[in-house]
Design an enzyme around this catalytic site. Structure first.
Site, PDB file in Angstrom:
ATOM      1  CD  GLN B 260      -2.810   1.075  -0.187  1.00 22.88           C
ATOM      2  OE1 GLN B 260      -3.130  -0.660  -0.197  1.00 22.88           O
ATOM      3  NE2 GLN B 260      -2.961   1.476  -0.288  1.00 22.88           N
ATOM      4  CG  HIS B 263      -0.579   2.349  -4.327  1.00 23.34           C
ATOM      5  ND1 HIS B 263      -0.831   1.954  -5.582  1.00 23.34           N
ATOM      6  CD2 HIS B 263      -1.302   1.316  -3.786  1.00 23.34           C
ATOM      7  CE1 HIS B 263      -1.766   1.337  -6.187  1.00 23.34           C
ATOM      8  NE2 HIS B 263      -1.357   0.767  -5.390  1.00 23.34           N
ATOM      9  CD  GLU B 328      -8.395   1.764  -1.304  1.00 18.77           C
ATOM     10  OE1 GLU B 328      -7.195   2.178  -1.041  1.00 18.77           O
ATOM     11  OE2 GLU B 328      -8.258   1.779  -3.046  1.00 18.77           O
ATOM     12  CG  HIS B 329      -7.294  -2.782  -0.242  1.00 16.99           C
ATOM     13  ND1 HIS B 329      -6.504  -0.899  -0.134  1.00 16.99           N
ATOM     14  CD2 HIS B 329      -7.765  -2.550  -1.084  1.00 16.99           C
ATOM     15  CE1 HIS B 329      -6.426  -0.708  -1.384  1.00 16.99           C
ATOM     16  NE2 HIS B 329      -7.362  -1.981  -1.910  1.00 16.99           N
ATOM     17  CG  ASP B 362      -4.566  -3.933  -5.420  1.00 18.20           C
ATOM     18  OD1 ASP B 362      -5.758  -3.831  -5.237  1.00 18.20           O
ATOM     19  OD2 ASP B 362      -3.301  -3.674  -4.940  1.00 18.20           O
ATOM     20  CG  HIS B 421     -50.207  15.601  -6.595  1.00 16.75           C
ATOM     21  ND1 HIS B 421     -50.459  17.209  -7.574  1.00 16.75           N
ATOM     22  CD2 HIS B 421     -49.728  15.668  -7.220  1.00 16.75           C
ATOM     23  CE1 HIS B 421     -48.968  16.992  -6.989  1.00 16.75           C
ATOM     24  NE2 HIS B 421     -48.226  16.392  -6.979  1.00 16.75           N
TER      25      HIS B 421
END
Lengths: 430, 430
Positions: B260, B263, B328-329, B362, B421
């Protein structure tokens, strides 16, 4: 004046395209004001809410009782309703709940061809915030349509914020909150309410998703806070498109068009028909009904500014036009609507046949009346339980499964210049 | 320096809450620049694209060949790939497609207790636009993860825009576009590309949904155009949370954390473990691996700025902490991950067991790697075919069904002050 277009005539394409492109949305530049309000609430919390509520709603937030409308007040409002109205709200709630229960998504969990376990699991968000406007747009039906999907989704905490100008609230809305099982109601409105829901304050716990209608400030606050919380669609003025042949009662169709027009001066009502004589009859019927309609002022403004009648050779031609309009509501007022419905691609909700007026969907049919407006049905859906849920995917690789597909991941990781990605798999394949 | 916290110690709560609240996102004030770019592209179309592309990408758009990358170029890039890499891309594409085909939603169509036909029908959007960054973040895996769900959803037209600085593009990305079946690729990037996709220009037809990663300008453009088009989530820096007991190989866990961290400097890697000794071993293993990692510069910056190790008494304590992080993970690196997984509520994607490194997700596992970041798993889901589809509800009332529930709708319409209506139903009940 209301526009009257004939498909195939000179200038049709340009005029129709202008209707498609017309946003009818306020371009009021409220972004800067809203940004300041959000930042004030974020920094100063409840003190900012007190100041804005005094300034905008003429309501002083001091005691606890000034801040909240209690469950007891909602129960009392419910008990005091006329029985007919109470039953109608309950019928609506029951039918909305039944329809939305059918939207609950299924989890996935399976083992694939290489022996890898894969799936996805849905969970409700913890807390949802629902904005309820004060004044004219405070509709109990809107409260039900927003609150019930959240409850069906399984949120732990359902919070309403609503402005109560001079402390006044709408008993019908409180009764609907009682029926829907709202957990908290705060007497705060505007962008400041949305900020309180998104950031949280000492008194108001933050939520995960904010839905509900509101004015330009509320809409802009939701847009700016998108990402801090989840939001429903950006809503614009609503619209109806009625596709009708000559065998309809012109009065019925006129009432359908006016039911949209009476909402707001920016609403839009459109008729597409294959019969010029019928078109004229509907136009006359609209004018006649406007003479006795209590909401005529709004409805006439809307009809004159945004109303449109299009005459086509055959109703088949109506469908591609309808797809370009991607209207919030589409009525197919013909004896056999199915063939037209099968060809239609972009619409928020469709009302099939002569005896399905759009208004029945506003209240009691069951499907949600919060629908994409302003051509957004091209890409957006109505509100659903999914707005209050989220999906977590999962993967479970045993050594054999990892051996089967890990080398491909290693190759791609190296090709993307991400060696630690590759290494995390390589180490496990040794 | 990387933080090391012990659950239960003084100051833990404050330090952990600071991690939870830290957005790690650029506050670069690009909103005004982006607003001007959007407005220029809206007003001046292709001429604005030519100017911005010259200025930002040093690429001149004159001939058709300057504007587009053709299907033939993509096929050639695919043919020229090393066979191993080509096979790996194909394996990834096949598995991603298989997983996403299982996401296709079912239509509903039933007759309810009062004889009313009700349902909902899903359709794909007509056109989807996919932003593909140039340079470091141009990943073929990202192209597959965005393009394949759109194709599975059934979009008619899948358009890629990507900056090609000095005309250069990434052959791996072109090969992935070939495999995924992308219909058009335009050599335009930045906010101006998102504007072209949303508004359309003479050359580039407008789309209905824009997805894909990008820098702060691209993200802000998507946010500002949300509502004109559909967009995927606002994406922030990504993160991994590894929950691991002492029985793991520290090297494996260190590689997971670094996968991670490599990145981006803003990425975040977090380990929660119930063993202080194991925590130290992982910390040492990270330092050791950093010595030989080609991406060490980025990974070290990320680890030192945002890395976190939390020691807890038992892993049960880890789950409420994980829910606050809503990462996220999430890797559950224990022998029997199921009990922990059942308690976990907020995560983008979960990786179960010791032999499921996040990196396999991934690339090749199948579920989407576009996932909610920055605590947004509280309310958001990963990318799916649903991002490229929308739902149209429908109602078909016969006279009996309308008679059964119409009166309740009439009562509510009158109570809300919407007489047209009511009338649209009343006329049909006569």
């Amino acid at each position: 004046m209301m526009q009257f277009l004939t498909h195939g005539e000179d200038g049709f394409e340009r005029a129709f395209e202008r209707v498609v492109r017309d946003r009818r949305e306020s371009d009021a530049d409220v972004a800067r004001d809203v940004a300041r309000i959000l930042s004030e609430v974020r920094e100063r919390g409840d003190r900012a809410l007190v100041e804005y509520t005094m300034r905008f709603d003429d309501h002083r937030l001091t005691e606890d009782g000034d801040w909240r409308i209690t469950a007891e007040e909602c129960a009392a409002a419910h008990a005091e309703l006329e029985p007919d109205l109470r039953d109608a709200l309950q019928l609506a709630a029951d039918r909305i709940r039944a329809y939305h229960e059918g939207q609950l998504p299924e989890d996935r969990d399976y083992t694939d061809t290489v022996g890898m376990r894969i799936g996805a699991r849905w969970n409700a968000v913890e807390a949802a915030g629902l904005y309820v406007p004060g004044g004219r747009a405070a509709y109990p039906s809107s409260l039900l349509m927003n609150a019930i999907p959240a409850k069906v989704a399984g949120v732990d905490r359902l919070v309403v914020t609503t402005p109560t100008p001079k402390g006044e609230s709408n008993p019908l809305v409180l009764a609907a909150a009682h029926i829907a099982g709202v957990d908290e109601i705060w007497r705060v409105g505007g962008a400041q309410a949305v900020a309180a829901l998104a950031y949280g304050t000492d008194r108001i716990g933050r939520v995960d998703v904010v839905t509900g209608p509101g004015n330009a400030w509320v809409a802009e606050a939701k847009r700016q806070l998108y990402g801090v919380v989840g939001i429903d669609m950006v809503a614009g003025p609503s619209e109806i498109l009625v596709i009708a042949d000559r065998d309809n009662d012109p009065d019925w169709i006129a009432a359908d068009l006016l039911s949209q027009a009476e909402h707001d001066p920016t609403s839009q009502s459109i008729l597409i028909t294959d019969d010029r004589g019928f078109a004229k009859l509907v136009e006359d019927a609209v004018d006649l009904q406007l003479m006795n309609l209590p909401t005529a002022k709004t409805a006439r403004t809307s009809w004159e500014a945004n109303g449109l009648i299009v005459v086509v050779d055959t109703l088949d031609v109506a469908i591609p036009l309808a797809d370009r309009l991607a209207a919030e509501h589409v009525q197919l007022a013909v004896a056999d609507p199915e063939p037209l419905f099968q060809k239609l691609r972009h619409a928020g909700s469709v009302f099939l046949g002569r005896t399905t007026p759009e208004a029945v969907g506003d209240y009691v049919a069951g499907p949600n009346h919060v629908l994409p407006t302003g051509r957004r049905a091209r890409f957006a859906s109505g509100l659903s339980v999914l707005n209050f849920m989220k999906r977590t995917s999962f993967i479970d690789a045993n050594p054999q499964a990892l051996a089967a597909i890990g080398p491909a991941a290693i190759a791609l990781a190296h090709a993307e210049g991400l060696p630690a990605h590759a290494k995390s798999i390589e180490l496990r394949l040794k």
